[in-house]
Design an enzyme around this catalytic site. Structure first.
Site, PDB file in Angstrom:
ATOM      1  N   HIS A  31       0.566  -1.146   0.085  1.00  0.00           N
ATOM      2  CA  HIS A  31       0.013   0.185   0.197  1.00  0.00           C
ATOM      3  C   HIS A  31       1.044   1.098  -0.322  1.00  0.00           C
ATOM      4  CE1 HIS A  31       1.361   0.158   4.414  1.00  0.00           C
ATOM      5  NE2 HIS A  31       1.152  -1.052   4.531  1.00  0.00           N
ATOM      6  N   HIS A  34       4.161   0.993   1.907  1.00  0.00           N
ATOM      7  CA  HIS A  34       5.507   0.883   1.352  1.00  0.00           C
ATOM      8  C   HIS A  34       5.948   1.481   0.829  1.00  0.00           C
ATOM      9  CE1 HIS A  34       2.519  -3.408   2.802  1.00  0.00           C
ATOM     10  NE2 HIS A  34       3.940  -2.975   3.985  1.00  0.00           N
ATOM     11  N   ASP A 147       4.683   0.157  13.008  1.00  0.00           N
ATOM     12  CA  ASP A 147       5.418  -1.242  13.742  1.00  0.00           C
ATOM     13  C   ASP A 147       6.295  -0.461  14.439  1.00  0.00           C
ATOM     14  OD1 ASP A 147       3.074  -2.715  12.464  1.00  0.00           O
ATOM     15  OD2 ASP A 147       4.469  -2.830  10.918  1.00  0.00           O
ATOM     16  N   GLN A 150       8.721  -2.890  16.599  1.00  0.00           N
ATOM     17  CA  GLN A 150       9.369  -3.770  15.775  1.00  0.00           C
ATOM     18  C   GLN A 150      10.777  -3.131  15.404  1.00  0.00           C
ATOM     19  OE1 GLN A 150       7.781  -6.300  12.150  1.00  0.00           O
ATOM     20  NE2 GLN A 150       8.403  -4.505  10.718  1.00  0.00           N
TER      21      GLN A 150
END
Ligand code: PAF
Length: 274
Positions: A31, A34, A147, A150
């Protein structure tokens, strides 16, 4: 754009790249979030590599590994149009053997917030990111702040294992409504999407409070709770420093406000760096 599926092909293609390499590891269903990472990489590097791999080891039992959106054709077109040089789409057998060694996420940072309910998720995530970074051997690797946990764990891994790559944190990309872009948004119907806006709205409220000099974390969380009334369940609201330690008072420049909530069968996360 070269599309490679095997590690030997990937190594061969990579050996021909003479210059700086930007790398964006993804699980596909690409999407605009990215795409913003890809664009940044293209701007900052001579070559850009994207990987698409739905990594089984970061999904827990009962999670959405089987139903995770797979859109290889559309993703390939997006990467090609964006100007990616190599698209790496390995099969599970290329990435994992039958008796793997594992990497453990750190005992505190890896098992709070998303790691509390998804214990083991970050072990699998770090394992695949380590493998992908070692294969791509990029100058810079791009990860979204969506994230945040992450991203911080990957940065910690890179530091701890003396890996020679610069981790590039990138801003969250939102739909015009405010909803943070995520491949899992594909699971939401319109009614659920509307209710999911509570996450970004609660973060907007928190930001407004901080701008009005309200720094008390407990009070901010109480107000966010009120806005999150429309979701099906709240997993956590947390106010932490940039090392993910809970804090009592917001410190501008060293705070993250994070939220995780369920809308229908979909678990959504969002956050803001203050
Ligand atoms: O954020 C993701 O898409 C994944 O966790 C990642 C970093 C590609 C590892 O599988």
């Amino acid at each position: 754009m070269l599309i490679v599926k095997r590690i030997d092909e990937f190594n061969e293609a990579k050996s021909k790249l003479k210059g700086t390499i930007g790398f964006i590891p993804t699980m596909g269903a690409l999407h605009d979030g990215h795409l913003s990472l890809i664009r940044k990489s293209i701007e900052e590097n001579e070559f850009t590599i994207v990987s698409i791999f739905v990594n089984p080891t970061q999904f827990l039992q009962g999670e959405d590994l089987k139903s995770y959106p797979r859109r290889e054709e559309a993703d390939t077109r997006i990467c090609d149009l964006a100007g990616v040089d190599i698209l790496f789409i390995p099969a599970v057998k290329q990435m994992y053997g039958d008796d793997e060694l594992s990497i453990g996420a750190p005992a505190r940072r890896g098992y709070i917030l998303d790691g509390a309910k998804r214990a083991g998720h970050f072990d699998g995530m770090l394992q695949i990111v380590m493998k992908l970074l070692n294969l791509a051997n990029p100058t810079k690797a791009y990860f979204g702040k969506k994230d945040t946990q992450q991203l911080l764990l990957i940065s910690q891994m890179v530091d701890s294992y003396f890996m020679d790559v610069e981790i590039m944190p990138c801003e969250i990309i939102r739909e015009p409504s405010g909803l943070a872009m995520s491949s899992r948004n594909l699971y939401l119907n319109q009614e659920q999407k509307d209710r999911a806006l509570a996450l970004s709205k609660s973060l907007q409220k928190a930001t407004q409070m901080v701008l009005s000099h309200e720094m008390d974390a407990k009070y901010i969380i109480e107000e966010m709770n009120k806005i999150l009334i429309g979701v099906d369940s709240i997993e956590y609201i947390a106010i932490t420093d940039r090392g993910l330690k809970q804090i009592e008072s917001v410190v501008v420049g060293n705070t993250v406000i994070l939220v995780a909530a369920w809308v229908g069968q979909t678990r959504l996360i969002d956050n803001i760096w203050i």
